[in-house]
Design an enzyme around this catalytic site. Structure first.
Site, PDB file in Angstrom:
ATOM      1  N   CYS A   1      38.056  41.833  45.239  1.00 19.46           N
ATOM      2  CA  CYS A   1      38.474  40.922  46.321  1.00 19.46           C
ATOM      3  C   CYS A   1      39.970  41.002  46.576  1.00 19.46           C
ATOM      4  O   CYS A   1      40.417  40.839  47.704  1.00 19.46           O
ATOM      5  CB  CYS A   1      38.036  39.498  46.013  1.00 19.46           C
TER       6      CYS A   1
ATOM      7  N   LYS B   1      23.730  31.306  38.882  1.00 22.33           N
ATOM      8  CA  LYS B   1      22.927  32.234  39.693  1.00 22.33           C
ATOM      9  C   LYS B   1      23.708  33.526  39.875  1.00 22.33           C
ATOM     10  O   LYS B   1      24.639  33.616  40.666  1.00 22.33           O
ATOM     11  CB  LYS B   1      22.591  31.662  41.068  1.00 22.33           C
TER      12      LYS B   1
ATOM     13  N   GLU C   1      37.014  42.776  55.899  1.00 27.50           N
ATOM     14  CA  GLU C   1      36.940  43.268  54.520  1.00 27.50           C
ATOM     15  C   GLU C   1      35.870  44.366  54.451  1.00 27.50           C
ATOM     16  O   GLU C   1      34.699  44.105  54.727  1.00 27.50           O
ATOM     17  CB  GLU C   1      36.569  42.105  53.591  1.00 27.50           C
TER      18      GLU C   1
ATOM     19  N   GLU D   1      36.029  31.194  46.105  1.00 26.67           N
ATOM     20  CA  GLU D   1      36.904  32.360  45.966  1.00 26.67           C
ATOM     21  C   GLU D   1      36.287  33.437  46.839  1.00 26.67           C
ATOM     22  O   GLU D   1      35.218  33.964  46.515  1.00 26.67           O
ATOM     23  CB  GLU D   1      36.983  32.765  44.485  1.00 26.67           C
TER      24      GLU D   1
END
Ligand code: NAD
Length: 492
Positions: A299, A190, A396, A265
């Site tokens: 990331c 996906k 973040e 992750e």
């Protein structure tokens, strides 16, 4: 500005109806609904993808289940599987420019960066093709009474749900498909709703290269519907997810309910420590590119800068100068170095953080403004006068935004760096190699750079401590995520 010409192959793919891949067939989703694909460089519609529903996820999982339980893939000789994965990599290489153009149109990232991403994705497929015929178990001398022959077998984990984000779409897809297929698993992929084009094109390439029916299925759509249906599906044995920590927690709950294997992750807010003896000729450009590369949508980006108080002004000035020198522009312009953020939503989110920072008492030292009138471009930005209690330091941001602080000594630097809910990456700059490795040991993060702020390779484990994830992708660790271990005891 000179935009590159779209190749005939890119035009042809864009003009086709975008369907979902079930088994060996491209089919329409069960409901007649779609999602507009927007080019982040100009905000205009590029294409429309299918918005799948629960019934489509059921079909995709059933196809993957059938291919795993009845099909040839898990039983195929490992050398044959390796060869097929290499052939897929060859076919991706042949379509390299088309894939790069699609990635640039879909993400806005500069074409040269997209070309690098496509090569990285091909590299992942080749790397894991190399593992396909090197999957082995162990033999054991055991303590039980009597004579026994005891060995382990590594077996494919089953049907894997691969849920990937929008920041490096083709890399993320290949990073999961490579080990998943090498292990002998079957997959339902996906892609992110904002960036599904290269995944769909990969599906065509994989089928044309001869991947057996049902080994790869692709469903496009939103995370809260399609992603959630997939993560919660009883026919799925393993979930591999990359994306935000918040969604990662939702996936972990789904995995717990179904007791599925899961790897996550997740986000990061990685510290970058510059000691007073650092080689600034190297530290400044690497730190700048680390955070501004891919418009900060990475990331592992070194997004918290901690610099010794004696050199902080010089370092910030240097990073600001690198940022200002980078050419911001449309992805399809070969001279562009910084592209837009992925969407209006992310633009609003990132600029919202800039406002929050100002309310918290921080100060924008460099950048902070929208670039141009079209698309979602933000200037490389540096924020000073921050401290670790501020949201812009703790959360973040996922944009080209660097928050900075000074420190007095090593102890303070380590304490500031480790004072985070995240633990994905970290970097240390010093010419004292002994100090560097002592500090590397003390940082609570999964990937450490010593005298580099950027580092990743297919052979090297990648993953996070704390809220940055569970498990390690890449290398042999990445392969293990898709394997089960069976122990066989034979009484002699
Ligand atoms: P997200 O985590 O919501 O999306 C990532 C993927 O998960 C997409 O494919 C999405 O459709 C899917 N998804 C979303 N909700 C789901 C659910 N409930 N169940 C199953 N799948 C689901 O990320 P986002 O909302 O697009 O971005 C928000 C923030 O996430 C970013 O600002 C950034 O901070 C972070 N992010 C991190 C990474 C990373 O690589 N660490 C990547 C993308 C985004």
């Amino acid at each position: 500005m000179s935009l590159i010409e779209l190749s005939p192959a890119t035009r042809s793919f864009l003009s086709k109806d975008k369907k979902i891949l079930i088994g060996k067939d491209w089919v329409n989703p069960s409901a007649d609904s779609g999602i507009d694909v927007i080019n982040p460089s100009d905000g205009k519609q590029l294409a429309r993808i299918a918005d799948a529903a629960q019934a489509d996820v059921d079909r995709a999982v059933a196809a993957a289940r059938h291919a795993f339980d009845e099909g040839p893939w898990p039983q195929m000789k490992p050398g044959a599987r390796a060869r097929l994965l290499q052939q897929i990599a060859d076919a991706m290489e042949a379509a390299h420019e088309e894939l790069s153009q699609l990635e640039t149109l879909d993400t806005g990232k500069p074409i040269n960066l997209a070309r690098g991403d496509v090569f990285a994705a091909i590299g992942a497929m080749r790397y894991y093709a190399g593992w396909a015929d090197k999957i082995t178990g162990t033999t054991h001398n055991i303590n039980m009474p009597g004579d026994h022959h005891v060995y382990t077998i590594k077996e494919p984990a089953g049907v894997a749900a691969l849920i990937v984000p929008w920041n490096y779409p083709i890399v993320m897809a290949a990073m999961k498909l490579g080990p998943c297929l090498a292990a002998g698993c079957t997959a339902v992929l996906k892609p992110a709703e904002d960036t599904s084009l290269t995944a769909l094109r990969m599906g065509e390439i994989f089928l044309d290269a001869g991947l057996p029916e049902g080994v790869l299925n692709i469903v496009t759509g939103y995370g809260h519907s399609v992603g959630s249906a997939l993560a919660n599906h009883p026919g799925v044995d393993k979930i591999a997810f990359t994306g935000s920590t918040q969604t990662g927690k939702t996936i972990a709950h789904a995995a717990a309910d179904g007791l599925k294997k899961v790897s996550l992750e997740l986000g990061g807010k990685s510290p970058n420590i510059i000691m007073p003896d650092a080689d600034l000729e190297k530290a400044i450009p690497s730190s700048a590119m680390g955070i501004f590369w891919n418009s900060g949508q990475t990331c592992t980006a070194p997004s918290r800068l901690y610099v010794h108080e004696d050199i902080i002004d010089k370092v910030i000035e240097g990073i600001g100068a690198v940022g200002a020198s980078l050419k911001i522009g449309q992805g399809m312009d070969e001279d562009s170095q910084i592209g837009p953020l992925i969407s209006q939503r992310q633009f609003d989110r990132v600029t919202g953080y800039l406002d929050t920072g100002m309310e918290e008492g921080a100060e924008i030292a460099v950048g902070g403004k929208r670039h141009g009138d079209d698309g979602y471009f933000l200037e490389p930005t540096i924020i000073n006068r921050t401290d670790n209690s501020m949201r812009i330091v703790r959360e973040e941001i996922f944009g080209p935004v660097l928050v900075t602080q000074s420190f007095k000594d090593e102890e303070e630097a380590i304490a500031l760096a480790n004072d985070s809910d995240y633990g994905l990456a970290g970097a240390i700059w010093t010419q004292d190699i002994s100090r560097a490795h002592k500090m590397a040991k003390r940082l609570r993060a999964g990937i450490i750079g010593v005298n580099t702020a950027m580092g990743a390779d297919w052979d090297v484990p990648l993953g996070g401590y704390k809220q940055s994830g569970v498990g390690r992708e890449n290398g042999k660790d990445g392969l293990e995520l898709y394997l089960q271990t069976k122990s066989v005891f034979t009484a002699l």
